[in-house]
Write an enzyme that holds these catalytic residues in place. Structure first.
Site, PDB file in Angstrom:
ATOM      1  CG  ASP A   1      -4.443  -1.242   2.877  1.00  0.00           C
ATOM      2  OD1 ASP A   1      -4.571  -1.115   1.646  1.00  0.00           O
ATOM      3  OD2 ASP A   1      -3.911  -0.374   3.597  1.00  0.00           O
TER       4      ASP A   1
ATOM      5  CG  ASP B   1      -1.743   1.217   1.383  1.00  0.00           C
ATOM      6  OD1 ASP B   1      -2.385   1.607   0.389  1.00  0.00           O
ATOM      7  OD2 ASP B   1      -1.763   1.807   2.481  1.00  0.00           O
TER       8      ASP B   1
ATOM      9  CG  ASP C   1      -1.996   2.174   6.508  1.00  0.00           C
ATOM     10  OD1 ASP C   1      -2.480   3.183   7.051  1.00  0.00           O
ATOM     11  OD2 ASP C   1      -1.915   2.054   5.277  1.00  0.00           O
TER      12      ASP C   1
END
Length: 696
Positions: free
Chosen positions: A582, A343, A578
């Protein structure tokens, strides 16, 4: 596990009565497996010193019997269930082996075996319960009630789950949006990080899409419901996490992969060793002793210790360095990854906007500190993330802020305040130009306020709108230079004249590039960037860290689809993220790692491991440590297997003295145990430097 969607907001009695996710998590000791395992461990720790020191025989016998009962209850019950299903698993085998050891006087060996397996079962139960709690906690992001606007213009509070497509709801400042839909009227800055991962609130105008569970910052919004609440993006995230948790193939330790054959083979062999001598005329007692000796030397105690100490030692070592690996299975899985997806916001970047540039305009009479103090004084009453970044930068420099009055904030435009008798405006150059705030001419309309992301994201490397013209050449050049470097440009006006520009960005983590390089080497293929942010921001940041494969503008289901696409090709994907957005990908991946400091509760619970200190470089170090642990597991299995083969051959084809058999069995157990504990050393972590990928 029952579907969490059965508890959607439509069926919630009241929002205020629902406890926060952290308060609703399953207590460990509420699980029967954990209670029995803890009891067995405590009893064993009491009995062991008494055994070593020669305590009263009756007390030792009683304590060991209690260990067998407490620790063997759950594994024995599971083993009997397996027998009813016409299978034989290692749980029942361990209980039988422990009882066999006790039958020939090796009570300590059997008790140790019982404690190991009871603890393993308890850890598995805790992990399962925590995963279920984290998924249920996600529903707290969506409000239980919403304000529906009636045809006559009146308002009524209704359960959010009862909303239907076409309803119009009112979302006041600070409220969570009750359903996916389109803005009909009003404007405001909506924090939708839970869905897209964007680091800052996004300015919403009529015609823009909004999502359930996101937070309206400023300004009232009239939203037309576009989806049934059960089909909202946040509800689909719940569904995806549940499905991924259920369908993800259970990865087992090496010994568990062969437990069925091993269990059946050992039972058959033990019965054969007992029956054959009887058939040849041997007495019962010698035949039984030989069979029990066989069961002891062939029992998988050393094999179990071959697997667990290296993995548990690696877990402990990683924990000392700020990485929480949730189980031995996870530690084993980490060493098998061959693809990496990362990410952006909060993972490769810090996730917090910071002032990076202070550029006063020549002739303004202000230096850098003066410009920053002026902007911070005007922004001080604001709660916008960019305003907080400006105020924080001023405080970090120790600047004294003047008192501001007549503060106003207009969603999508900017802020205005009176500071020291001057009218100060802070916002994006585009917005200030469009509202006529600039005293200079030639301003171009369009664009967001200082707290918006349409002119440029705070992510390093983002400019979406091209050049900004304020009519002042020096200011225009400064704005264009900052935006060209990927900063968000914030213009400061005093009495209508530009006095300077601030540059704000979400800083790249200092170890991001080295981490990407290390993970690429470990996986054997380039890392991929998966982000909900816009493509321009994603590509510029990816260029800074050396990533060439960029997937931007993704919703949570898109990230899951990408992970499943790779795994369908046979790849074992490591996902590092995080946020709530996600979590489905973390659950669907072969292994998921969450960043601990900025990570959402759901991401932390769903992930297989957590980087507690937010040191991104710890991710490749943990993967490398896992590979060292897997190599030690293989070494230990060879050692334990060699001892088992030698001792069982001796017992079958000769006469193995029971004390020697026990000594050989215990010796192999000690050897593999000590070998596994090597990973507790500091050198095991520092020596886990990234190396090119190779199969383990």
């Amino acid at each position: 596990m029952p579907s969490v969607l059965d508890r959607r907001p439509a069926q919630a009695a009241a929002a205020a009565s629902r406890p926060a996710p952290s308060r609703r998590r399953t207590r460990i000791l509420a699980l029967p497996e954990a209670r029995w395992a803890l009891a067995a461990l405590v009893l064993f720790l009491i009995a062991l010193p008494l055994d070593v020191l020669g305590g009263p025989a009756w007390l030792r016998a009683s304590l060991y019997a209690a260990v067998y009962l407490a620790g063997g209850w759950e594994p024995g019950r599971e083993g009997l269930r397996a027998v009813r299903d016409r299978t034989l698993d290692v749980d029942l085998l361990m209980v039988v082996a422990a009882l066999g050891a006790a039958a020939v006087g090796q009570v300590l060996d059997g008790a140790l075996l019982i404690v190991i397996f009871a603890t393993s079962g308890a850890l598995e139960a805790v992990a399962t319960a925590r995963t279920a709690d984290s998924v249920r906690g996600l529903l707290d992001l969506a409000p239980a009630t919403a304000t529906r606007i009636l045809p006559d213009g009146g308002e009524e509070g209704v359960p959010a789950g009862s909303l239907t497509v076409g309803d119009t709801i009112l979302v006041r400042p600070g409220e969570r949006i009750g359903a996916d839909g389109l803005v009909l009227d009003g404007s405001g800055d909506v924090d939708q990080a839970t869905i897209t991962g964007e680091p800052l609130p996004v300015a919403k105008q009529p015609g823009d899409e909004v999502f359930a569970g996101t937070v309206n910052g400023t300004g009232a919004l009239h939203v037309r419901v576009g989806r049934d609440p059960a089909d909202s993006v946040i509800a689909r995230i719940v569904t995806m996490v549940e499905e991924a948790s259920r369908t993800k193939a259970p990865t087992q330790l090496f010994i568990e992969k062969i437990e069925q054959r091993y269990s059946i083979g050992m039972v058959v062999a033990t019965l054969t060793v007992f029956a054959v001598p009887l058939a040849l005329g041997s007495a019962v007692q010698p035949a039984l002793l030989r069979a029990m000796a066989f069961m002891i030397v062939a029992s998988p105690c050393a094999v179990v210790l071959s697997t667990m100490p290296p993995l548990l030692s690696a877990i402990a070592n990683a924990g000392r360095h700020g990485v929480l690996v949730k189980s031995a299975v996870v530690m084993e899985r980490l060493g098998r990854i061959d693809a990496v997806a990362l990410d952006k916001t909060g993972t490769l970047t810090e996730g917090t906007p910071r002032v990076t540039d202070v550029r006063p305009r020549s002739g303004s009479g202000l230096d850098a500190d003066g410009l920053l103090a002026l902007a911070a004084a005007a922004e001080h009453p604001s709660e916008h993330p960019l305003a907080r970044a400006v105020v924080r930068a001023a405080r970090d420099r120790g600047l004294v802020l003047a008192e501001a009055s007549a503060f106003t904030s207009v969603p999508g435009q900017g802020i205005t305040a009176t500071v020291g008798g001057h009218t100060v405006r802070v916002g994006s150059p585009d917005r200030l130009a469009s509202t006529g705030a600039l005293a200079v001419s030639g301003a171009r309309p369009g664009g967001p306020e200082a707290g918006s992301t349409a002119t440029g994201s705070t992510e390093t490397g983002d400019t979406e709108t091209g050049s900004t013209e304020t009519g002042d050449t020096e200011t225009d050049d400064t704005v264009q230079a900052l935006e060209g470097e990927g900063r968000t440009a914030v213009l400061v006006l005093r009495d209508g004249d530009p006095v300077g520009v601030l540059g704000i960005a979400d800083r790249l983590r200092p170890d991001a590039k080295a981490t990407v390089t290390a993970l690429t080497g470990l996986a054997g293929r380039p890392a991929v960037l998966l982000t909900g942010d816009n493509g321009h921001a994603a590509r510029r940041l990816a260029g800074l860290v050396g990533i060439t494969d960029v997937r931007a503008g993704l919703l949570p289901q898109d990230k899951v689809a990408a992970v499943r696409e790779w795994e369908a090709r046979g790849r074992r994907v490591l996902v590092v993220g995080d946020g709530v957005n996600d979590a489905p990908a973390l659950a669907a991946a072969h292994t998921g790692i969450a960043m601990g400091t900025v990570g959402s509760d759901l991401a932390l619970e769903t992930a297989d491991a957590v980087v507690v200190r937010d040191e991104l470089a710890a991710v490749p170090a943990t993967v490398a440590l896992s590979r060292r642990a897997r190599r030690l597991v293989v070494q230990n299995l060879v050692i334990a297997g060699s001892f088992v083969l030698a001792l069982t051959a001796w017992d079958l084809f000769g006469t193995l003295p029971l004390p020697l058999g026990v000594a050989g069995h215990e010796g192999s157990t000690v050897i593999v145990g000590l070998n596994g504990l090597r990973l507790l050393r500091e050198r095991a972590w520092t020596g886990s430097s990234p190396a090119p990928h190779r199969a383990v």
